[in-house]
Design a protein around this motif. Structure first.
Motif, PDB file in Angstrom:
ATOM      1  N   ARG A 138       0.761  -1.046  -0.068  1.00 15.62           N
ATOM      2  CA  ARG A 138       0.136  -0.032  -0.079  1.00 15.62           C
ATOM      3  C   ARG A 138       0.825   1.427   0.004  1.00 15.62           C
ATOM      4  O   ARG A 138       0.575   2.166  -0.856  1.00 15.62           O
TER       5      ARG A 138
ATOM      6  N   ASP B  26       1.195   4.255  -3.572  1.00 14.47           N
ATOM      7  CA  ASP B  26       0.763   5.540  -3.673  1.00 14.47           C
ATOM      8  C   ASP B  26       2.149   6.408  -4.026  1.00 14.47           C
ATOM      9  O   ASP B  26       3.123   6.405  -3.238  1.00 14.47           O
ATOM     10  N   LYS B  27       1.952   7.167  -5.169  1.00 16.50           N
ATOM     11  CA  LYS B  27       3.664   7.734  -5.700  1.00 16.50           C
ATOM     12  C   LYS B  27       3.896   8.750  -4.738  1.00 16.50           C
ATOM     13  O   LYS B  27       5.085   8.877  -4.321  1.00 16.50           O
TER      14      LYS B  27
ATOM     15  N   GLU C 294       0.910  16.781  -2.418  1.00 19.49           N
ATOM     16  CA  GLU C 294       0.278  17.452  -3.536  1.00 19.49           C
ATOM     17  C   GLU C 294       0.279  18.905  -3.666  1.00 19.49           C
ATOM     18  O   GLU C 294       0.172  19.546  -2.618  1.00 19.49           O
TER      19      GLU C 294
ATOM     20  N   THR D 111      -0.873  12.054  -8.534  1.00 18.64           N
ATOM     21  CA  THR D 111      -0.503  11.264  -7.380  1.00 18.64           C
ATOM     22  C   THR D 111      -0.894   9.699  -7.708  1.00 18.64           C
ATOM     23  O   THR D 111      -0.001   8.798  -7.367  1.00 18.64           O
ATOM     24  N   ALA D 112      -2.073   9.728  -8.359  1.00  9.56           N
ATOM     25  CA  ALA D 112      -2.592   8.129  -8.581  1.00  9.56           C
ATOM     26  C   ALA D 112      -2.019   7.580  -9.916  1.00  9.56           C
ATOM     27  O   ALA D 112      -2.396   6.382 -10.412  1.00  9.56           O
TER      28      ALA D 112
ATOM     29  N   ALA E 168      -5.742  12.824 -15.313  1.00  9.91           N
ATOM     30  CA  ALA E 168      -5.618  12.060 -13.864  1.00  9.91           C
ATOM     31  C   ALA E 168      -7.097  11.844 -13.463  1.00  9.91           C
ATOM     32  O   ALA E 168      -7.220  10.729 -13.075  1.00  9.91           O
TER      33      ALA E 168
ATOM     34  N   PHE F 233      -7.804   8.055 -13.473  1.00 12.05           N
ATOM     35  CA  PHE F 233      -7.779   7.380 -12.080  1.00 12.05           C
ATOM     36  C   PHE F 233      -8.778   7.581 -11.221  1.00 12.05           C
ATOM     37  O   PHE F 233      -9.053   7.158 -10.155  1.00 12.05           O
TER      38      PHE F 233
ATOM     39  N   ASN G 279      -8.847  10.421  -9.687  1.00 12.33           N
ATOM     40  CA  ASN G 279      -8.435  10.945  -8.883  1.00 12.33           C
ATOM     41  C   ASN G 279      -7.390  12.380  -9.295  1.00 12.33           C
ATOM     42  O   ASN G 279      -6.554  11.927 -10.055  1.00 12.33           O
TER      43      ASN G 279
END
Ligand code: MV4
Length: 446
Positions: free
Chosen positions: A111, A115-116, A137, A160-161, A188, A192, A194
């Motif tokens: 997990r 996530d980047k 972010e 991010t996603a 994005a 995604f 997101n």
């Protein structure tokens, strides 16, 4: 040690895992969709379970069906291979809740690294060098502009996603930043669901170098050298090699020790690959893959270590087989990904293989799940095999690669073999002088 391992994958990697299981005396369960009923991994498994129709969502990605296959067969462990559910934290969790061992890292580490932003924050906190950029972010153009001015343009807006290059936009000046942010966000959101983005200093001509690492989950970890994966097209790796032509022993040792120390601190379990951009002698972390990679055989070739055997041993609770000073590097290895695609247009070319004659000889390995008469289904990715060649030096490896490619016969479908036959005579490749953009520029030449 496990009694029975269910392999939640297909194709060449399913066979690869089966080989390791058989060497350890572990029974194997193959799962397959209706499209893969005739696949080699089904034929060679001790047991097989049809888990659904061709669509991955109804088969290889379907957790309830995979769990049912475990229950039916009594498998006490699952190897996910790569792709599909190999980095799905929920799948790892569900298996553990059912007292079935997930052969891989903990769901927590899957997990974190999935996530980047958390991956980059974790890497930085562990002392791994990262690309300069926003702490997390960015939510406004004003904030983005302030950070960009501190770093200097050009900057890269990333989702991010995101992953695989999707949702990335370069801004070369303040004037371009607003549009880059808006475009990256909307892409994005669409891709995604997101729209969160962050920004980084843009590296114009890096190489893609990844470090193979192994941890026992108890605070011990070793590194197994690097792989240079800079030869990519549209974020798809085409060819990988170990060691990287761009690294010397000192650079290798420095980044390897940085990564293995970080994994010791994290108490990482299993195989992992830490991906870097490498430019002007500096490494910059971009992401960590918490799975076995397609290109793991080049590391096996130069170290003599079977990475899948190690994965299974670690997952069963055994200590690392090797201490760092027992890991030695010998020679050079190159892997070519043989795809069922046209070598120029890359258009997929599924269909029946009417003639299959793989190369052989010293230092030549072919990992593949296909055979003469096999009909390649159109539902999955186009990788049909990997040609891995090893030599005492990079030059010997390339001579052998040219010879192996000339021996390889695959009739009935188109493959990327002609592309490799061309690449291995290109001066930039022969000299090892290529970055992540080289192949796409080369392919655009008339
Ligand atoms: C970058 C970059 C340049 N500068 N980040 C592409 C997908 C994801 N793995 C990260 N990627 C990149 N991030 C900064 N700050 C260039 C790329 C990139 C790339 C990276 C590795 C291998 C191939 C690539 C192809 C295009 C862009």
């Amino acid at each position: 040690m496990f009694d029975k391992v269910l392999i939640a994958n297909r194709g060449e990697i399913a066979l690869r895992v089966q080989r390791a299981c058989k060497e350890l005396g572990i029974a194997t369960v193959a799962v397959h969709s209706t499209a893969d009923a005739d696949a080699m991994h089904v034929r060679l498994a001790d047991e097989s379970v049809c888990i659904g129709p061709p669509a991955a969502s109804e088969s290889y990605l379907n957790i309830p069906r995979l769990l049912a296959a475990c229950e039916i067969t009594g498998a006490d462990a699952v190897h996910p291979g790569y792709g599909f559910l190999s980095e799905n934290a929920r799948f790892a969790e569900i298996l553990e809740e059912h007292q079935i061992t997930f052969i891989g890292p903990t769901s927590e580490h899957i997990r974190i690294m999935g996530d980047k932003i958390t991956a980059k924050e974790t890497a930085k906190s562990l002392g791994i060098p990262v690309v300069p950029g926003s702490a997390g972010e960015v939510t406004s153009e004003t904030q983005a502009l302030k950070i960009a001015k501190e770093m200097g343009f050009p900057v890269l807006v990333k989702a991010t996603a995101g992953g695989g290059g999707r949702g990335m936009k370069v801004a070369h000046s303040a004037l371009e930043l607003g549009l880059a942010l808006a475009t990256a966000r909307s892409e994005a959101k669409a891709a995604f669901g997101n729209d969160a983005v962050y920004i980084e200093k843009y590296l114009p001509k890096p190489r893609h170098i990844e470090i193979q690492v192994f941890g026992d989950g108890k605070g011990n970890a070793i590194y197994l050298g690097e792989r240079d994966c800079s030869l990519q097209r549209r974020h798809q790796k085409i060819l990988e090699e170990a060691p990287s032509p761009a690294l010397n022993a000192a650079a290798r040792k420095k980044i390897g020790e940085t990564v293995s120390t970080a994994m010791q601190t994290l108490k990482y379990r299993g195989a992992g690959t830490v991906e870097f951009l490498f430019e002007d002698g500096e490494f910059y972390f971009i992401e960590m893959n918490t799975r076995l990679q397609v290109e793991h055989p080049v590391t096996e070739a130069i170290t003599g270590i079977d990475l899948v055997l190690e994965q299974i041993r670690i997952a069963s609770g055994a200590p690392l087989t090797y201490k760092q000073d027992q890991v030695t590097f010998s020679g050079h290895a190159i892997e070519c990904r043989i795809n069922a695609e046209n070598a120029r247009t890359f258009r997929p070319s599924p269909g029946q293989i009417t003639y299959w004659h793989p190369p052989g000889g010293l230092g030549v390995r072919v990992d593949s799940g296909v055979y003469q008469g096999y009909r390649i289904p159109p539902y999955y990715d186009s990788l049909i095999g990997k040609l891995i060649v090893h030599g005492k030096t990079r030059n010997e490896c390339m001579m052998r690669l040219r010879r192996a490619l000339s021996e390889f016969v695959i009739d009935g479908i188109e493959t990327t073999i002609p592309l490799f036959q061309d690449l291995v005579s290109q001066p930039d490749f022969v000299n090892g002088m290529y970055d992540i953009h080289w192949l796409e520029k080369y392919l655009q030449k008339p």
